[in-house]
Scaffold this motif. Structure first.
Motif, PDB file in Angstrom:
ATOM      1  N   ARG A   1      89.665  41.179  24.919  1.00 26.31           N
ATOM      2  CA  ARG A   1      91.036  41.690  24.993  1.00 26.31           C
ATOM      3  C   ARG A   1      91.474  42.292  23.657  1.00 26.31           C
ATOM      4  O   ARG A   1      92.120  43.340  23.619  1.00 26.31           O
ATOM      5  N   ARG A   2      91.119  41.623  22.587  1.00 30.88           N
ATOM      6  CA  ARG A   2      91.469  42.144  21.265  1.00 30.88           C
ATOM      7  C   ARG A   2      90.758  43.468  21.008  1.00 30.88           C
ATOM      8  O   ARG A   2      91.327  44.369  20.382  1.00 30.88           O
ATOM      9  N   LEU A   3      89.533  43.594  21.482  1.00 31.61           N
ATOM     10  CA  LEU A   3      88.795  44.847  21.361  1.00 31.61           C
ATOM     11  C   LEU A   3      89.590  45.992  21.979  1.00 31.61           C
ATOM     12  O   LEU A   3      89.745  47.060  21.380  1.00 31.61           O
ATOM     13  N   GLY A   4      90.124  45.764  23.175  1.00 34.08           N
ATOM     14  CA  GLY A   4      90.926  46.791  23.824  1.00 34.08           C
ATOM     15  C   GLY A   4      92.234  47.059  23.106  1.00 34.08           C
ATOM     16  O   GLY A   4      92.658  48.211  22.975  1.00 34.08           O
ATOM     17  N   GLU A   5      92.883  45.995  22.625  1.00 36.97           N
ATOM     18  CA  GLU A   5      94.156  46.157  21.922  1.00 36.97           C
ATOM     19  C   GLU A   5      93.975  46.966  20.636  1.00 36.97           C
ATOM     20  O   GLU A   5      94.780  47.860  20.329  1.00 36.97           O
ATOM     21  N   VAL A   6      92.928  46.665  19.884  1.00 36.66           N
ATOM     22  CA  VAL A   6      92.687  47.377  18.625  1.00 36.66           C
ATOM     23  C   VAL A   6      92.410  48.855  18.889  1.00 36.66           C
ATOM     24  O   VAL A   6      92.857  49.732  18.143  1.00 36.66           O
ATOM     25  N   ALA A   7      91.677  49.148  19.951  1.00 28.72           N
ATOM     26  CA  ALA A   7      91.398  50.543  20.284  1.00 28.72           C
ATOM     27  C   ALA A   7      92.691  51.315  20.547  1.00 28.72           C
ATOM     28  O   ALA A   7      92.836  52.468  20.115  1.00 28.72           O
TER      29      ALA A   7
ATOM     30  N   ASP B   1      78.552  37.661  24.606  1.00 29.55           N
ATOM     31  CA  ASP B   1      79.768  38.268  25.169  1.00 29.55           C
ATOM     32  C   ASP B   1      80.867  37.241  25.358  1.00 29.55           C
ATOM     33  O   ASP B   1      82.034  37.556  25.200  1.00 29.55           O
ATOM     34  N   GLY B   2      80.518  36.009  25.768  1.00 31.41           N
ATOM     35  CA  GLY B   2      81.539  35.001  25.989  1.00 31.41           C
ATOM     36  C   GLY B   2      82.334  35.216  27.261  1.00 31.41           C
ATOM     37  O   GLY B   2      83.564  35.130  27.259  1.00 31.41           O
ATOM     38  N   LEU B   3      81.652  35.477  28.376  1.00 31.94           N
ATOM     39  CA  LEU B   3      82.333  35.646  29.648  1.00 31.94           C
ATOM     40  C   LEU B   3      82.796  34.298  30.196  1.00 31.94           C
ATOM     41  O   LEU B   3      82.116  33.284  30.028  1.00 31.94           O
TER      42      LEU B   3
ATOM     43  N   LEU C   1      90.756  55.687  29.698  1.00 34.25           N
ATOM     44  CA  LEU C   1      89.852  54.598  29.327  1.00 34.25           C
ATOM     45  C   LEU C   1      88.539  54.762  30.070  1.00 34.25           C
ATOM     46  O   LEU C   1      88.500  54.699  31.305  1.00 34.25           O
ATOM     47  N   VAL C   2      87.457  54.949  29.333  1.00 33.51           N
ATOM     48  CA  VAL C   2      86.131  55.140  29.919  1.00 33.51           C
ATOM     49  C   VAL C   2      85.332  53.863  29.717  1.00 33.51           C
ATOM     50  O   VAL C   2      85.086  53.444  28.575  1.00 33.51           O
ATOM     51  N   ILE C   3      84.937  53.227  30.820  1.00 38.64           N
ATOM     52  CA  ILE C   3      84.136  52.005  30.735  1.00 38.64           C
ATOM     53  C   ILE C   3      82.780  52.235  31.381  1.00 38.64           C
ATOM     54  O   ILE C   3      82.603  53.167  32.176  1.00 38.64           O
ATOM     55  N   ALA C   4      81.834  51.365  31.061  1.00 35.33           N
ATOM     56  CA  ALA C   4      80.464  51.568  31.509  1.00 35.33           C
ATOM     57  C   ALA C   4      80.197  50.998  32.896  1.00 35.33           C
ATOM     58  O   ALA C   4      79.409  51.559  33.655  1.00 35.33           O
ATOM     59  N   ASP C   5      80.823  49.882  33.245  1.00 34.89           N
ATOM     60  CA  ASP C   5      80.477  49.233  34.506  1.00 34.89           C
ATOM     61  C   ASP C   5      81.641  48.372  34.969  1.00 34.89           C
ATOM     62  O   ASP C   5      81.868  47.286  34.435  1.00 34.89           O
ATOM     63  N   VAL C   6      82.357  48.825  35.974  1.00 34.05           N
ATOM     64  CA  VAL C   6      83.533  48.102  36.442  1.00 34.05           C
ATOM     65  C   VAL C   6      83.165  46.751  37.044  1.00 34.05           C
ATOM     66  O   VAL C   6      84.002  45.843  37.118  1.00 34.05           O
ATOM     67  N   LEU C   7      81.899  46.559  37.444  1.00 33.34           N
ATOM     68  CA  LEU C   7      81.473  45.293  38.036  1.00 33.34           C
ATOM     69  C   LEU C   7      81.033  44.269  37.003  1.00 33.34           C
ATOM     70  O   LEU C   7      80.860  43.092  37.330  1.00 33.34           O
ATOM     71  N   ASN C   8      80.820  44.701  35.768  1.00 30.75           N
ATOM     72  CA  ASN C   8      80.435  43.779  34.697  1.00 30.75           C
ATOM     73  C   ASN C   8      81.692  43.100  34.167  1.00 30.75           C
ATOM     74  O   ASN C   8      82.617  43.777  33.703  1.00 30.75           O
ATOM     75  N   PRO C   9      81.777  41.769  34.201  1.00 29.81           N
ATOM     76  CA  PRO C   9      83.009  41.072  33.788  1.00 29.81           C
ATOM     77  C   PRO C   9      83.440  41.359  32.359  1.00 29.81           C
ATOM     78  O   PRO C   9      84.590  41.087  32.005  1.00 29.81           O
ATOM     79  N   PHE C  10      82.562  41.885  31.531  1.00 31.87           N
ATOM     80  CA  PHE C  10      82.929  42.229  30.161  1.00 31.87           C
ATOM     81  C   PHE C  10      84.046  43.275  30.157  1.00 31.87           C
ATOM     82  O   PHE C  10      85.020  43.167  29.404  1.00 31.87           O
ATOM     83  N   PHE C  11      83.923  44.297  31.006  1.00 31.28           N
ATOM     84  CA  PHE C  11      84.817  45.447  30.920  1.00 31.28           C
ATOM     85  C   PHE C  11      86.205  45.203  31.500  1.00 31.28           C
ATOM     86  O   PHE C  11      87.182  45.747  30.979  1.00 31.28           O
ATOM     87  N   PRO C  12      86.375  44.421  32.567  1.00 33.49           N
ATOM     88  CA  PRO C  12      87.742  44.108  32.983  1.00 33.49           C
ATOM     89  C   PRO C  12      88.556  43.405  31.902  1.00 33.49           C
ATOM     90  O   PRO C  12      89.773  43.624  31.800  1.00 33.49           O
ATOM     91  N   GLU C  13      87.916  42.590  31.075  1.00 31.38           N
ATOM     92  CA  GLU C  13      88.651  41.924  29.999  1.00 31.38           C
ATOM     93  C   GLU C  13      89.055  42.926  28.919  1.00 31.38           C
ATOM     94  O   GLU C  13      90.157  42.848  28.367  1.00 31.38           O
ATOM     95  N   VAL C  14      88.166  43.870  28.601  1.00 32.60           N
ATOM     96  CA  VAL C  14      88.531  44.934  27.663  1.00 32.60           C
ATOM     97  C   VAL C  14      89.682  45.763  28.244  1.00 32.60           C
ATOM     98  O   VAL C  14      90.653  46.084  27.548  1.00 32.60           O
ATOM     99  N   THR C  15      89.567  46.085  29.529  1.00 32.65           N
ATOM    100  CA  THR C  15      90.611  46.866  30.193  1.00 32.65           C
ATOM    101  C   THR C  15      91.952  46.150  30.140  1.00 32.65           C
ATOM    102  O   THR C  15      92.998  46.778  29.922  1.00 32.65           O
ATOM    103  N   ALA C  16      91.936  44.823  30.337  1.00 29.09           N
ATOM    104  CA  ALA C  16      93.181  44.059  30.275  1.00 29.09           C
ATOM    105  C   ALA C  16      93.836  44.188  28.908  1.00 29.09           C
ATOM    106  O   ALA C  16      95.064  44.306  28.794  1.00 29.09           O
ATOM    107  N   GLY C  17      93.017  44.189  27.836  1.00 25.78           N
ATOM    108  CA  GLY C  17      93.563  44.363  26.494  1.00 25.78           C
ATOM    109  C   GLY C  17      94.173  45.735  26.295  1.00 25.78           C
ATOM    110  O   GLY C  17      95.239  45.878  25.685  1.00 25.78           O
TER     111      GLY C  17
END
Length: 356
Positions: free
Chosen positions: A319-325, A299-301, A91-107
């Protein structure tokens, strides 16, 4: 990926870095060398070395004999830090400190766990060099890549690689890879139409400054200009301010905006982090929110609910974004051709709060 070596820190074209290999060191034998020597793909070599299924014993033994003779040594990461008997997602994410990506990672983690898969996370900071390098690393370490890639060269490299790839956020790009598209047009229209319905005509945009030096399509800015033009609203060039992708960046951009255009009545921000910084700075400078200036994020953080007043935003189901991927990755690994994977779309939803 080149072997670890001294690197020229002088940036070249498009911010790349030139590797310098000392002449007194023998280059490391890579999986690519073994693949060329045996006439098979690097994925087949990886499966043979990692004792994966779907490879006949004779081919496996031939590859192992060649690898041993050439002095190939799997990376420490591949030998010890991941299990070899399960599917591994990179899983390649852009910024671990941006709250957007931990939610994608959780999915991604949740969907992978349901399948008994494991996930290894890589952080690039959206840097050109790191995006290119991480694609090389993935070959030796994972079975499939799920990646947020900002730069076109990195996307092209992933598309030409002999490794299944799913792209997170394909919006505005040619379909070089299967992936998940966020419907930014639907979201942007919802948000701007709502602000216009509230009587706003002087609507500024705080944009991600990264797009100033990138060839990646700036979908949100293009849609902002398109919707404003359709509604007969002329956008002053000074209404669009670049911002670093952070709370601090939003605050600085808002200060510049107000110095030049104190008369704006609403701000549409590239994302929630920028919007929150802008809103906080506006209040510090004496503006009432939303009476003097309204704020709309994207984004809806969850943190947007904690500021005062709570932020109106266009919510993306991260989260759904990550699940669908992961679901698409499963199709690729199951043998579905890239061109036959249906497009997945995540539609943002307007959440109205007190900032507007």
């Amino acid at each position: 990926m080149p072997p670890p070596a001294v690197r020229d820190i002088t940036k070249g074209r498009r911010g790349g870095y030139s590797p310098i290999v000392p002449t007194n060191r023998k280059p490391r034998v890579t999986i690519d060398h073994v693949a060329r020597a045996t006439g098979v793909s690097r994925q087949t070599v990886s499966r043979a070395i990692n004792n994966k299924t779907e490879i006949d014993p004779e081919t496996r033994q031939r590859i192992l004999d060649a690898a041993r003779a050439m002095g190939y040594r799997p990376s420490r990461f591949a030998r010890g830090l991941v299990r070899q008997d399960v599917i591994t997602i990179g899983l390649v994410i852009a910024d671990v400190l941006n709250p957007f990506f931990p939610e994608v990672t959780a999915g991604v983690l949740q969907a992978a766990e349901r399948r008994g898969w494991q996930v290894v996370v890589y952080n690039t900071g959206s840097e050109y060099r790191k995006e290119l390098e991480v694609i090389d690393m993935l070959f030796d370490q994972v079975d499939v890549g799920v990646a947020f890639l900002f730069h076109n060269d990195a996307i092209a490299k992933a598309a030409g690689a002999n490794l299944p790839f799913i792209l997170l956020d394909t919006g505005g790009r040619a379909p070089a890879l299967p992936g998940v598209r966020i419907d930014f047009e639907s979201g942007t229209r919802q948000g701007l139409e709502y602000l216009i319905s509230r009587g706003h005509r002087r609507i500024a945009m705080l944009d991600d400054e990264m797009y100033l030096s990138s060839e990646a399509p700036n979908t949100r800015r293009e849609l902002y200009l398109k919707v404003m033009d359709e509604r007969g609203i002329t956008v002053d060039a000074g209404w669009i301010q670049p911002a670093h992708n952070s709370v601090e960046g939003g605050a600085a951009a808002m200060e510049r905006l107000l110095a030049a255009h104190r008369d704006v009545t609403a701000v549409f921000a590239y994302n929630d982090m920028i919007a929150i910084g802008a809103q906080l700075r506006a209040r510090k400078l004496g503006l009432r929110v939303p009476e003097d200036c309204a704020f709309l994020g994207f984004d809806g953080l969850s943190v947007g609910e904690l500021v005062e007043p709570p932020l109106t935003t266009l919510h993306i189901d991260k989260r759904r974004l990550g699940e669908v991927a992961v679901e698409q990755a499963a199709l690729l690994l199951g043998g579905t051709d890239e061109g036959e994977i249906p497009e997945a779309v995540i539609e943002p939803q307007l959440i109205v709060r007190a900032s507007t």
